[in-house]
Motif scaffolding. Structure first.
Motif, PDB file in Angstrom:
ATOM      1  N   GLN A 163      -9.102  11.110  -6.868  1.00 59.95           N
ATOM      2  CA  GLN A 163      -9.959  10.336  -7.762  1.00 59.95           C
ATOM      3  C   GLN A 163      -9.257   9.113  -8.359  1.00 59.95           C
ATOM      4  O   GLN A 163      -9.913   8.260  -8.954  1.00 59.95           O
ATOM      5  CB  GLN A 163     -10.480  11.235  -8.888  1.00 59.95           C
ATOM      6  CG  GLN A 163     -11.445  12.299  -8.432  1.00 59.95           C
ATOM      7  CD  GLN A 163     -12.696  11.697  -7.800  1.00 59.95           C
ATOM      8  OE1 GLN A 163     -13.270  10.750  -8.334  1.00 59.95           O
ATOM      9  NE2 GLN A 163     -13.104  12.221  -6.659  1.00 59.95           N
ATOM     10  N   ARG A 164      -7.953   9.027  -8.208  1.00 52.29           N
ATOM     11  CA  ARG A 164      -7.227   7.857  -8.722  1.00 52.29           C
ATOM     12  C   ARG A 164      -7.147   6.720  -7.712  1.00 52.29           C
ATOM     13  O   ARG A 164      -6.444   5.727  -7.945  1.00 52.29           O
ATOM     14  CB  ARG A 164      -5.818   8.253  -9.167  1.00 52.29           C
ATOM     15  CG  ARG A 164      -5.782   8.978 -10.513  1.00 52.29           C
ATOM     16  CD  ARG A 164      -4.354   9.148 -10.988  1.00 52.29           C
ATOM     17  NE  ARG A 164      -3.655   7.885 -11.101  1.00 52.29           N
ATOM     18  CZ  ARG A 164      -3.632   7.111 -12.190  1.00 52.29           C
ATOM     19  NH1 ARG A 164      -4.307   7.489 -13.267  1.00 52.29           N
ATOM     20  NH2 ARG A 164      -2.952   5.989 -12.206  1.00 52.29           N
ATOM     21  N   HIS A 165      -7.861   6.850  -6.625  1.00 50.59           N
ATOM     22  CA  HIS A 165      -7.796   5.826  -5.580  1.00 50.59           C
ATOM     23  C   HIS A 165      -8.105   4.435  -6.127  1.00 50.59           C
ATOM     24  O   HIS A 165      -7.420   3.460  -5.801  1.00 50.59           O
ATOM     25  CB  HIS A 165      -8.763   6.178  -4.443  1.00 50.59           C
ATOM     26  CG  HIS A 165      -8.960   5.077  -3.456  1.00 50.59           C
ATOM     27  ND1 HIS A 165      -7.942   4.633  -2.625  1.00 50.59           N
ATOM     28  CD2 HIS A 165     -10.043   4.301  -3.170  1.00 50.59           C
ATOM     29  CE1 HIS A 165      -8.396   3.651  -1.868  1.00 50.59           C
ATOM     30  NE2 HIS A 165      -9.663   3.433  -2.177  1.00 50.59           N
ATOM     31  N   ARG A 166      -9.125   4.333  -6.962  1.00 50.31           N
ATOM     32  CA  ARG A 166      -9.508   3.015  -7.471  1.00 50.31           C
ATOM     33  C   ARG A 166      -8.393   2.387  -8.313  1.00 50.31           C
ATOM     34  O   ARG A 166      -8.142   1.178  -8.237  1.00 50.31           O
ATOM     35  CB  ARG A 166     -10.794   3.128  -8.291  1.00 50.31           C
ATOM     36  CG  ARG A 166     -12.007   3.508  -7.450  1.00 50.31           C
ATOM     37  CD  ARG A 166     -13.246   3.694  -8.298  1.00 50.31           C
ATOM     38  NE  ARG A 166     -13.094   4.812  -9.224  1.00 50.31           N
ATOM     39  CZ  ARG A 166     -14.035   5.186 -10.099  1.00 50.31           C
ATOM     40  NH1 ARG A 166     -15.180   4.522 -10.149  1.00 50.31           N
ATOM     41  NH2 ARG A 166     -13.826   6.210 -10.899  1.00 50.31           N
TER      42      ARG A 166
ATOM     43  N   SER B  34      -7.216  -1.671   0.576  1.00 50.13           N
ATOM     44  CA  SER B  34      -8.322  -0.808   0.136  1.00 50.13           C
ATOM     45  C   SER B  34      -8.230   0.605   0.684  1.00 50.13           C
ATOM     46  O   SER B  34      -8.954   1.491   0.216  1.00 50.13           O
ATOM     47  CB  SER B  34      -9.669  -1.411   0.573  1.00 50.13           C
ATOM     48  OG  SER B  34      -9.863  -2.683   0.008  1.00 50.13           O
ATOM     49  N   GLN B  35      -7.379   0.813   1.676  1.00 48.97           N
ATOM     50  CA  GLN B  35      -7.359   2.110   2.357  1.00 48.97           C
ATOM     51  C   GLN B  35      -6.902   3.226   1.434  1.00 48.97           C
ATOM     52  O   GLN B  35      -5.973   3.065   0.647  1.00 48.97           O
ATOM     53  CB  GLN B  35      -6.460   2.023   3.595  1.00 48.97           C
ATOM     54  CG  GLN B  35      -7.081   1.216   4.713  1.00 48.97           C
ATOM     55  CD  GLN B  35      -6.105   0.918   5.841  1.00 48.97           C
ATOM     56  OE1 GLN B  35      -4.913   1.178   5.743  1.00 48.97           O
ATOM     57  NE2 GLN B  35      -6.614   0.353   6.927  1.00 48.97           N
ATOM     58  N   MET B  36      -7.563   4.378   1.585  1.00 49.67           N
ATOM     59  CA  MET B  36      -7.237   5.527   0.741  1.00 49.67           C
ATOM     60  C   MET B  36      -6.041   6.282   1.297  1.00 49.67           C
ATOM     61  O   MET B  36      -5.914   6.473   2.502  1.00 49.67           O
ATOM     62  CB  MET B  36      -8.428   6.473   0.619  1.00 49.67           C
ATOM     63  CG  MET B  36      -8.110   7.773  -0.116  1.00 49.67           C
ATOM     64  SD  MET B  36      -9.552   8.814  -0.409  1.00 49.67           S
ATOM     65  CE  MET B  36     -10.214   8.058  -1.897  1.00 49.67           C
TER      66      MET B  36
ATOM     67  N   ARG C 256       0.817  -1.217   0.000  1.00 47.31           N
ATOM     68  CA  ARG C 256       0.000   0.000   0.000  1.00 47.31           C
ATOM     69  C   ARG C 256       0.853   1.271   0.000  1.00 47.31           C
ATOM     70  O   ARG C 256       0.665   2.163  -0.824  1.00 47.31           O
ATOM     71  CB  ARG C 256      -0.913   0.004   1.229  1.00 47.31           C
ATOM     72  CG  ARG C 256      -1.810   1.230   1.352  1.00 47.31           C
ATOM     73  CD  ARG C 256      -2.434   1.299   2.740  1.00 47.31           C
ATOM     74  NE  ARG C 256      -1.426   1.520   3.770  1.00 47.31           N
ATOM     75  CZ  ARG C 256      -1.638   1.291   5.076  1.00 47.31           C
ATOM     76  NH1 ARG C 256      -2.808   0.828   5.492  1.00 47.31           N
ATOM     77  NH2 ARG C 256      -0.675   1.518   5.947  1.00 47.31           N
TER      78      ARG C 256
ATOM     79  N   GLU D  58      -5.227   2.966  -7.948  1.00 46.34           N
ATOM     80  CA  GLU D  58      -4.162   2.569  -7.032  1.00 46.34           C
ATOM     81  C   GLU D  58      -4.508   1.260  -6.328  1.00 46.34           C
ATOM     82  O   GLU D  58      -3.637   0.418  -6.098  1.00 46.34           O
ATOM     83  CB  GLU D  58      -3.900   3.674  -6.003  1.00 46.34           C
ATOM     84  CG  GLU D  58      -3.420   4.980  -6.606  1.00 46.34           C
ATOM     85  CD  GLU D  58      -2.120   4.831  -7.383  1.00 46.34           C
ATOM     86  OE1 GLU D  58      -1.323   3.929  -7.059  1.00 46.34           O
ATOM     87  OE2 GLU D  58      -1.904   5.621  -8.315  1.00 46.34           O
ATOM     88  N   VAL D  59      -5.774   1.063  -5.967  1.00 44.74           N
ATOM     89  CA  VAL D  59      -6.188  -0.206  -5.366  1.00 44.74           C
ATOM     90  C   VAL D  59      -5.939  -1.349  -6.340  1.00 44.74           C
ATOM     91  O   VAL D  59      -5.458  -2.427  -5.950  1.00 44.74           O
ATOM     92  CB  VAL D  59      -7.666  -0.157  -4.942  1.00 44.74           C
ATOM     93  CG1 VAL D  59      -8.159  -1.542  -4.532  1.00 44.74           C
ATOM     94  CG2 VAL D  59      -7.857   0.827  -3.790  1.00 44.74           C
TER      95      VAL D  59
ATOM     96  N   HIS E 233      -4.129  10.657  -3.326  1.00 41.21           N
ATOM     97  CA  HIS E 233      -4.537   9.926  -4.528  1.00 41.21           C
ATOM     98  C   HIS E 233      -5.828  10.466  -5.125  1.00 41.21           C
ATOM     99  O   HIS E 233      -6.050  10.360  -6.334  1.00 41.21           O
ATOM    100  CB  HIS E 233      -4.696   8.438  -4.226  1.00 41.21           C
ATOM    101  CG  HIS E 233      -3.404   7.707  -4.122  1.00 41.21           C
ATOM    102  ND1 HIS E 233      -3.298   6.479  -3.507  1.00 41.21           N
ATOM    103  CD2 HIS E 233      -2.161   8.018  -4.567  1.00 41.21           C
ATOM    104  CE1 HIS E 233      -2.032   6.067  -3.569  1.00 41.21           C
ATOM    105  NE2 HIS E 233      -1.335   6.988  -4.206  1.00 41.21           N
TER     106      HIS E 233
END
Length: 287
Positions: free
Chosen positions: A243-246, A235-237, A23, A248-249, A241
């Motif tokens: 709006q690019r969180h997804r 899954s942690q934000m 992560r 990165e996950v 990040h």
């Protein structure tokens, strides 16, 4: 008791530790090196002995600082340190290079957030770098800054230097003997040293020589509670990040699948849904 390859599984990283590494791109360990050994290592650094013991890039790490009298060799071969190295790059890594990064007293540094290895386009394998702080490093001495979750973002070395403050950045404010173990693509920067003392950060880069799969203590890997926690960690934000969180996950899941040797691992169907290609499966069945 040590295992056949020299490190005790009990001292290696846990699956939760590895998930945090995937992560954030780094792990911090305080007090790994005793203060007396830190002082001896500082003597070696300031004397320049570490330069004479540099060796050649590509040598086996076991051959670097092999003299039993080398404080740096002792520090990086402490059982816990060796076990963490094993967990990330395997039992017999290759030496890449090292450097004693000096920030003199009363040095004001401009922004220098950068990535060392944008040329490293490997998707699964990675090198690690270890930042060893042999002396107490208060905030005003300008300890190295790390940007969590930046290891999947390829940039051209110092093009990120215009960024002054990024939400969630972590500065090394620590006691002597602290080490950071980090993915070599993590963005990082030195900070201004406003004190009367020079500051050193000793950096070591190591390359894997084995497939980087299940190198940590995997005794907990198949435990349902561990799998739940790993999924939560991945899954942690990380605040910056946005709006690019997804995306990165998904990067984390892909790397975890490789490291754990678990091609079906997923979180909330992120990869499963885009791998759903029934037309391709159907044509394959007809062939």
């Amino acid at each position: 008791m040590a295992s056949g390859n020299g490190t005790s599984p009990d001292l290696r990283l846990t699956s939760r530790d590895m998930a945090r590494f995937v992560r954030d791109g780094f792990l911090r360990f305080d007090g790994l090196v005793p203060r007396d050994l830190c002082a001896a290592a500082m003597d070696e650094i300031e004397s320049g002995r570490h330069l004479r013991d540099r060796g050649q890039g590509g040598a086996q790490f076991r051959d670097i600082w092999a003299d039993p009298g080398s404080a740096l060799g002792q520090a990086f071969r402490l059982p816990r340190v060796a076990a963490i190295i094993h967990s990330l790059v395997g039992p017999d890594p290759r030496y890449d290079h090292h450097a004693a990064h000096l920030t003199p007293a009363h040095t004001r540094k401009g922004a220098n957030l950068h990535q060392d290895a944008e040329y490293d386009v490997r998707r699964n394998h990675f090198d690690i770098q270890i930042s060893f702080f042999p002396e107490d490093t208060p905030a005003e001495s300008g300890g190295t800054l790390f940007l969590p979750g930046s290891q999947f973002r390829r940039v051209y070395e110092s093009t990120t230097r215009r960024y002054q403050d990024v939400l969630g950045q972590v500065q090394a404010v620590c006691d002597a003997g602290t080490m950071f173990f980090w993915h070599t693509n993590v963005w990082h920067a030195a900070r201004s040293n406003q004190t009367d003392r020079d500051r050193y950060m000793f950096k070591l880069r190591l390359n894997p020589t084995v497939r980087q799969q299940r190198l940590w203590n995997t005794a907990d890997l198949d435990d349902p509670d561990t799998r739940t926690d790993v999924a939560k960690i991945l899954s942690q934000m990380i605040p910056w990040h946005g709006q690019r969180h997804r995306i990165e996950v998904m990067n984390r899941i892909r790397l975890w699948r490789y490291l754990a040797g678990d091609p079906d691992f997923d979180v909330a169907l992120w990869w499963t849904r885009i791998e759903n290609t029934p037309d391709i499966v159907y044509r394959t069945q007809l062939a």
